[in-house]
Each structure stands twice: as structure tokens, then as C-alpha cells.
Design an enzyme around this catalytic site. Structure first.
Site, PDB file in Angstrom:
ATOM      1  N   LYS A  78      28.126  -3.711  87.298  1.00 24.92           N
ATOM      2  CA  LYS A  78      28.580  -3.150  88.581  1.00 24.92           C
ATOM      3  C   LYS A  78      27.453  -2.357  89.257  1.00 24.92           C
ATOM      4  CE  LYS A  78      33.248  -2.989  86.726  1.00 24.92           C
ATOM      5  NZ  LYS A  78      34.483  -2.246  86.519  1.00 24.92           N
ATOM      6  N   SER A 127      15.414  17.643  89.566  1.00 23.63           N
ATOM      7  CA  SER A 127      14.547  16.468  89.695  1.00 23.63           C
ATOM      8  C   SER A 127      14.066  16.254  91.129  1.00 23.63           C
ATOM      9  CB  SER A 127      15.271  15.208  89.201  1.00 23.63           C
ATOM     10  OG  SER A 127      16.385  14.918  90.020  1.00 23.63           O
ATOM     11  N   HIS A 128      14.640  16.949  92.106  1.00 25.14           N
ATOM     12  CA  HIS A 128      14.241  16.728  93.498  1.00 25.14           C
ATOM     13  C   HIS A 128      13.977  18.030  94.250  1.00 25.14           C
ATOM     14  CE1 HIS A 128      15.469  12.715  92.358  1.00 25.14           C
ATOM     15  NE2 HIS A 128      14.705  12.274  93.336  1.00 25.14           N
ATOM     16  N   ASP A 187      14.888  12.735  86.465  1.00 17.28           N
ATOM     17  CA  ASP A 187      15.543  13.408  85.333  1.00 17.28           C
ATOM     18  C   ASP A 187      15.065  12.846  84.000  1.00 17.28           C
ATOM     19  OD1 ASP A 187      17.246  15.584  85.993  1.00 17.28           O
ATOM     20  OD2 ASP A 187      18.464  14.193  87.140  1.00 17.28           O
ATOM     21  N   LEU A 199      35.223  17.775  92.712  1.00 12.91           N
ATOM     22  CA  LEU A 199      34.612  16.845  93.654  1.00 12.91           C
ATOM     23  C   LEU A 199      33.106  16.843  93.449  1.00 12.91           C
ATOM     24  CD1 LEU A 199      36.515  17.752  96.951  1.00 12.91           C
ATOM     25  CD2 LEU A 199      36.987  15.871  95.363  1.00 12.91           C
ATOM     26  N   SER A 220      29.336  17.309  94.392  1.00 15.77           N
ATOM     27  CA  SER A 220      28.655  18.345  95.184  1.00 15.77           C
ATOM     28  C   SER A 220      29.212  19.743  94.965  1.00 15.77           C
ATOM     29  CB  SER A 220      28.598  18.036  96.695  1.00 15.77           C
ATOM     30  OG  SER A 220      27.715  16.954  96.910  1.00 15.77           O
ATOM     31  N   THR A 280      15.621   2.608  91.283  1.00 13.60           N
ATOM     32  CA  THR A 280      16.665   3.573  90.891  1.00 13.60           C
ATOM     33  C   THR A 280      17.659   3.773  92.041  1.00 13.60           C
ATOM     34  OG1 THR A 280      15.042   5.295  91.454  1.00 13.60           O
ATOM     35  CG2 THR A 280      15.364   4.805  89.126  1.00 13.60           C
ATOM     36  N   ARG A 325      29.290  21.413  92.217  1.00 19.38           N
ATOM     37  CA  ARG A 325      28.286  22.130  91.404  1.00 19.38           C
ATOM     38  C   ARG A 325      27.143  22.596  92.306  1.00 19.38           C
ATOM     39  NH1 ARG A 325      23.408  21.625  90.244  1.00 19.38           N
ATOM     40  NH2 ARG A 325      23.333  19.648  91.360  1.00 19.38           N
ATOM     41  N   SER A 340      12.768  11.679  98.210  1.00 17.64           N
ATOM     42  CA  SER A 340      13.738  12.779  98.272  1.00 17.64           C
ATOM     43  C   SER A 340      15.146  12.351  97.896  1.00 17.64           C
ATOM     44  CB  SER A 340      13.738  13.354  99.694  1.00 17.64           C
ATOM     45  OG  SER A 340      13.765  12.312 100.633  1.00 17.64           O
ATOM     46  N   ASP A 358      25.986  11.668  95.863  1.00 15.89           N
ATOM     47  CA  ASP A 358      24.624  11.134  95.998  1.00 15.89           C
ATOM     48  C   ASP A 358      24.099  10.857  94.601  1.00 15.89           C
ATOM     49  OD1 ASP A 358      22.000  10.530  96.561  1.00 15.89           O
ATOM     50  OD2 ASP A 358      21.411  12.590  97.038  1.00 15.89           O
ATOM     51  N   ARG A 410       8.926  18.046  92.652  1.00 17.70           N
ATOM     52  CA  ARG A 410       8.346  16.933  93.422  1.00 17.70           C
ATOM     53  C   ARG A 410       6.999  17.288  94.064  1.00 17.70           C
ATOM     54  NH1 ARG A 410      10.270  11.857  92.354  1.00 17.70           N
ATOM     55  NH2 ARG A 410      12.134  12.340  91.191  1.00 17.70           N
TER      56      ARG A 410
HETATM   57  P1  NDP Z   1      23.895  12.328  88.739  1.00 17.48           P
HETATM   58  O1  NDP Z   1      24.130  11.243  87.745  1.00 17.48           O
HETATM   59  O2  NDP Z   1      23.940  13.724  88.281  1.00 17.48           O
HETATM   60  O3  NDP Z   1      24.958  12.114  89.912  1.00 17.48           O
HETATM   61  C1  NDP Z   1      24.884  12.930  91.002  1.00 17.48           C
HETATM   62  C2  NDP Z   1      26.144  12.902  91.838  1.00 17.48           C
HETATM   63  O4  NDP Z   1      27.335  12.880  91.035  1.00 17.48           O
HETATM   64  C3  NDP Z   1      26.201  14.198  92.614  1.00 17.48           C
HETATM   65  O5  NDP Z   1      26.867  13.975  93.832  1.00 17.48           O
HETATM   66  C4  NDP Z   1      26.985  15.082  91.649  1.00 17.48           C
HETATM   67  O6  NDP Z   1      27.507  16.245  92.241  1.00 17.48           O
HETATM   68  C5  NDP Z   1      28.042  14.127  91.183  1.00 17.48           C
HETATM   69  N1  NDP Z   1      28.624  14.500  89.895  1.00 17.48           N
HETATM   70  C6  NDP Z   1      27.971  14.713  88.739  1.00 17.48           C
HETATM   71  N2  NDP Z   1      28.852  15.036  87.767  1.00 17.48           N
HETATM   72  C7  NDP Z   1      30.083  15.033  88.328  1.00 17.48           C
HETATM   73  C8  NDP Z   1      31.399  15.293  87.848  1.00 17.48           C
HETATM   74  N3  NDP Z   1      31.623  15.620  86.570  1.00 17.48           N
HETATM   75  N4  NDP Z   1      32.440  15.188  88.700  1.00 17.48           N
HETATM   76  C9  NDP Z   1      32.222  14.856  90.002  1.00 17.48           C
HETATM   77  N5  NDP Z   1      30.997  14.596  90.514  1.00 17.48           N
HETATM   78  C10 NDP Z   1      29.943  14.683  89.686  1.00 17.48           C
HETATM   79  O7  NDP Z   1      22.491  12.206  89.497  1.00 17.48           O
HETATM   80  P2  NDP Z   1      21.468  10.996  89.610  1.00 17.48           P
HETATM   81  O8  NDP Z   1      20.494  11.170  88.524  1.00 17.48           O
HETATM   82  O9  NDP Z   1      22.187   9.704  89.692  1.00 17.48           O
HETATM   83  O10 NDP Z   1      20.770  11.319  91.032  1.00 17.48           O
HETATM   84  C11 NDP Z   1      20.177  12.572  91.273  1.00 17.48           C
HETATM   85  C12 NDP Z   1      19.469  12.591  92.602  1.00 17.48           C
HETATM   86  O11 NDP Z   1      18.347  11.742  92.562  1.00 17.48           O
HETATM   87  C13 NDP Z   1      20.280  12.156  93.826  1.00 17.48           C
HETATM   88  O12 NDP Z   1      20.269  13.234  94.744  1.00 17.48           O
HETATM   89  C14 NDP Z   1      19.515  10.967  94.390  1.00 17.48           C
HETATM   90  O13 NDP Z   1      19.443  10.901  95.812  1.00 17.48           O
HETATM   91  C15 NDP Z   1      18.115  11.217  93.836  1.00 17.48           C
HETATM   92  N6  NDP Z   1      17.377   9.951  93.756  1.00 17.48           N
HETATM   93  C16 NDP Z   1      16.491   9.640  94.738  1.00 17.48           C
HETATM   94  C17 NDP Z   1      15.810   8.434  94.698  1.00 17.48           C
HETATM   95  C18 NDP Z   1      14.892   8.009  95.784  1.00 17.48           C
HETATM   96  O14 NDP Z   1      14.363   6.917  95.718  1.00 17.48           O
HETATM   97  N7  NDP Z   1      14.649   8.768  96.808  1.00 17.48           N
HETATM   98  C19 NDP Z   1      15.997   7.493  93.593  1.00 17.48           C
HETATM   99  C20 NDP Z   1      17.008   7.909  92.644  1.00 17.48           C
HETATM  100  C21 NDP Z   1      17.654   9.107  92.726  1.00 17.48           C
HETATM  101  P3  NDP Z   1      26.819  17.678  91.843  1.00 17.48           P
HETATM  102  O15 NDP Z   1      25.425  17.627  92.401  1.00 17.48           O
HETATM  103  O16 NDP Z   1      27.682  18.708  92.468  1.00 17.48           O
HETATM  104  O17 NDP Z   1      26.818  17.739  90.333  1.00 17.48           O
HETATM  105  O1  PYC Z   2      14.225  10.066  90.628  1.00 14.30           O
HETATM  106  O2  PYC Z   2      14.441   7.874  90.576  1.00 14.30           O
HETATM  107  C1  PYC Z   2      14.018   8.927  91.082  1.00 14.30           C
HETATM  108  C2  PYC Z   2      13.242   8.846  92.337  1.00 14.30           C
HETATM  109  C3  PYC Z   2      12.557   7.782  92.810  1.00 14.30           C
HETATM  110  C4  PYC Z   2      12.001   8.156  94.006  1.00 14.30           C
HETATM  111  C5  PYC Z   2      12.341   9.447  94.226  1.00 14.30           C
HETATM  112  N1  PYC Z   2      13.119   9.851  93.197  1.00 14.30           N
END
Ligand code: NDP
Ligand code: PYC
Length: 342
Positions: free
Chosen positions: A235, A52-53, A193, A310, A312, A165, A314, A127, A183, A57
Site C-alpha cells: 500500500k 529530523s527536519h 530519522d 489526532l 499533529s 521517501t 504532539r 523540508s 505529514d 538540516r
Molecule cells: P512519522 O512516521 O512520525 O509520521 C508523522 C505523522 O504522523 C505526523 O503527522 C504525526 O503527528 C503523525 N503521528 C505520529 N504518531 C501518531 C499517532 N500515534 N497518532 C496520530 N498521529 C500520529 O514521520 P515520518 O518519518 O513519516 O515523516 C517525518 C517528516 O519527514 C514529515 O514532516 C515529512 O514531511 C518529512 N519528510 C520530508 C521529505 C522530503 O523529501 N522533503 C521526505 C520524507 C519525509 P505528530 O507530528 O503530532 O506526531
Molecule cells: O527525511 O527522507 C527524508 C528527507 C528526504 C528529503 C528531505 N527529507
């Protein structure tokens, strides 16, 4: 998370991902410095299999540049605002160059006074946050970053978009190449996503969103048109609100709602602020930093002892694969990028 058919993909080296990104970004009008900062982060996302990033993008970046709202060659204004505060005015450019320019002073301040803040304002932001967090942990500091986005997410108990988000990312420096980093969005899933599920025609789990009438839905399009939900109910809703406040009014910038109004349907990336905090373990931890670091390592080891991973891990495994063999990018996405015409 990948929702694409791996068989319908093309192989690219990491260098090819970067070169493609740079060509498109510069072709669309971004200055060399901005294009390189953005291309580095997109390449890192593709390399670490963050669908997704990563390259996904690029079309959105082109749309943002073409919206006329972004300043494609803005030179960030960096201000040494106090012993513990750096302000970076992105001047309506992308956030990433402002971060790159301000990060050295943030680290210097954290090491001088223990805790320091970087307030980036007036930035277009699209990002993932982990590249910034990893950069800071490489300098030996722990770090926390947060940013709003657009008002796509209903608060707990509500049914209409109000919060962003709003990602929250944290990093802790460790011996060896990989810090502890999480993150994640404070919505149940990143909007990127959710959009990838729509493109792939895949249903979404219950709990990610509601439709325009506020009814639970497993249809990605309906959730995109309705409202997303926070993770962890009240929460996640409260954490997301905290991010609105700390990376919004606290630093003098917009909330997700205000950013969406500013966009006025242009479909550019959200424009707002970002707050990054850095903590120096050497200064905060008292006389025995090595013992403190060892205690942190014991905590991490106890995860593995019970079969947990932990955050990250993956990503780091994906990075190792990509560095050895390159990446596989979905063909429809690759063709969409080529069709941009750069
Ligand atoms: P996830 O719900 O997949 O959560 C991601 C985080 O949880 C990662 O650190 C991931 O590590 C970890 N994780 C996932 N599964 C497990 C597990 N089973 N055990 C331990 N840790 C786990 O992703 P999101 O959809 O919440 O977010 C994805 C990305 O989107 C992020 O990088 C975020 O910065 C970005 N984003 C950016 C926005 C913006 O405005 N710029 C807005 C929203 C999101 P791993 O990667 O190793 O799986
Ligand atoms: O995936 O929610 C998201 C997002 C918003 C801005 C950048 N990524």
C-alpha cells in the site's frame, strides 16, 4: 521522534534558532530571501520538536549550497497557467521561496474555482511539508502536498532503492488555532530519522530497511547503505509510486531515481518537483458550509472519545512548550553547526 540524550543539550530561544539558521545560510551564500524562507521552516521544525527536519538540516543545506548545483539567488518564475493551475519554476533554487511566492495565487484560484493546483518545478527540496500545509489551512482551504526525494526506498517485493521517501501531507482548516494536519513519509520512516538513529548508535525496528544484500536489518547504517522499506507494504509502495508520478512526470519534473542520477554523488538535497492541491470548502460543500464544518468536528471529537489522538497534536504541544520555554538542541549538533564556521 528524539533519539538524543536530553542531558547533553543546550537551551536556545526560538529567535536564537532563527538567527543561527539565517547566519549560517547567508554565510554559505544563500540570498537573503531564500535564507529567510529556509530559516523560517528550519526554526518551525526545531520549535515543533521535529528532530529530523529542524536544525539537523543546516549542515545538509550548507553541503547543498556548496555542491554548486543549487542556484543560491534564483528568483522563482510564477506563471498563472490556467484558472486552476499555478506553475512555479524554482529555477534550481530551494522550493520554499517558490512556495511562498506562489501560495497567494493558489489560494485565490482555489476560492475562485473550487480546486486548484500549484506545480513547483526545478526545486531543491529538503523540508517537511506541514509548514506549507498549515500556511494554506490558515487561508481557509484544505490542502494536499507531495514530493519525491531520492531513490532510497525499495518497492514492495523488491530489495533495491527505486522510490523516494516521498512525503504526503494533508490539512483541513478548523476553528481555533490548529488545523487537522498529517505529514508523513511513505517509507516506514523518514531518512532523516534513520540517519539520526545511526548518529545516536541506536538500533532500528525491523521493517524500516534491508541491508545491501536485501536482508532485513535492525542496523541503521546497514539500512542507509542498503534500501529503506515503504510503510504498509504494497500500500505504501503504491502511494509512493503515485507521488513519483503526480509530482514527477505529470508536472514535467524528475522522479526520485532521476533526481539521484542528477545529484551524481554530490550529496546535495534532492532536486525535483512538488505538487500542492488546494480545495475550497465553501465552494465545494454546497449551501451549508457551517454544517459541513460541524460534521468534520464531530469526526475529530470521536477520536478523543476513544482515547486516540489526532496527527499533529504532539507537534502543537511541543510548539506551546517551545514558545514558552525555548528549545533544547543536542550539543553535538549545535557544535557541528558552529564548526561550519559562519
Ligand atoms: P512519522 O512516521 O512520525 O509520521 C508523522 C505523522 O504522523 C505526523 O503527522 C504525526 O503527528 C503523525 N503521528 C505520529 N504518531 C501518531 C499517532 N500515534 N497518532 C496520530 N498521529 C500520529 O514521520 P515520518 O518519518 O513519516 O515523516 C517525518 C517528516 O519527514 C514529515 O514532516 C515529512 O514531511 C518529512 N519528510 C520530508 C521529505 C522530503 O523529501 N522533503 C521526505 C520524507 C519525509 P505528530 O507530528 O503530532 O506526531
Ligand atoms: O527525511 O527522507 C527524508 C528527507 C528526504 C528529503 C528531505 N527529507
Amino acid at each position: 521522534m528524539s533519539v538524543f540524550d536530553a542531558a547533553d543539550s543546550i537551551a536556545l530561544s526560538i529567535q536564537e534558532v532563527f538567527d543561527l539558521s539565517l547566519r549560517v545560510l547567508k554565510g554559505a551564500g544563500l540570498s537573503d530571501a531564500h535564507a529567510r524562507a529556509v530559516a523560517r521552516v528550519i526554526t518551525a521544525g526545531e520549535r515543533d520538536e521535529c528532530a529530523s527536519h529542524g536544525l539537523y538540516r543546516l549542515p545538509g543545506c550548507v553541503m547543498t549550497i556548496r555542491s554548486g548545483k543549487l542556484s543560491p539567488d534564483a528568483e522563482p518564475g510564477i506563471v498563472d497557467a490556467s484558472p486552476a493551475l499555478v506553475r512555479a519554476d524554482a529555477r534550481f533554487g530551494y522550493s520554499l521561496l517558490a512556495f511562498e511566492r506562489a501560495a497567494p495565487l493558489l489560494v485565490e484560484k482555489a476560492k475562485a474555482v473550487g480546486v486548484a493546483a500549484l506545480a513547483i518545478t526545478n526545486c531543491f527540496h529538503f523540508s517537511a511539508l506541514w509548514p506549507e500545509i498549515e500556511h494554506l489551512t490558515e487561508q481557509g482551504v484544505a490542502a494536499l502536498a507531495m514530493t519525491p526525494s531520492h531513490a532510497w526506498v525499495a518497492p514492495a517485493g523488491g530489495r533495491k532503492g527505486l522510490l523516494g521517501t516521498n512525503p504526503l501531507a494533508f490539512g483541513w482548516p478548523r476553528p481555533g488555532p490548529h488545523p487537522y494536519v498529517f505529514d508523513f513519509a511513505t517509507s516506514a520512516i523518514a531518512r532523516g530519522d534513520l540517519a539520526l538513529h545511526e548518529i545516536a548508535g541506536q538500533p532500528i525496528p525491523e521493517g524500516w530497511g534491508v541491508d545491501a544484500e536485501g536482508r532485513p536489518t535492525t542496523d541503521a547504517r546497514a539500512a542507509l547503505d542498503g534500501a529503506m522499506l515503504t510503510f504498509g507494504g504494497h500500500k505504501g509502495s503504491a502511494l509512493s509510486t503515485m507521488i513519483e508520478l503526480l509530482a514527477g512526470p505529470l508536472i514535467g519534473d524528475m522522479t526520485s531515481r532521476e533526481s539521484m542520477a542528477f545529484d551524481a554523488g554530490a550529496q546535495a538535497a534532492p532536486c525535483h518537483g512538488e505538487l500542492i492541491l488546494a480545495f475550497d470548502p465553501a465552494m465545494l460543500g454546497g449551501p451549508d458550509p457551517a454544517a459541513n464544518a460541524a460534521r468534520a468536528e464531530a469526526l475529530f471529537a470521536a477520536f478523543a472519545d476513544q482515547g486516540a489522538r489526532l496527527p499533529s497534536e504532539r507537534r502543537y504541544a511541543a510548539r506551546a512548550r517551545s514558545l514558552a520555554r525555548g528549545v533544547r538542541t543536542p550539543r553535538p549538533l549545535y557544535e557541528r553547526i558552529l564548526a561550519l564556521g559562519f
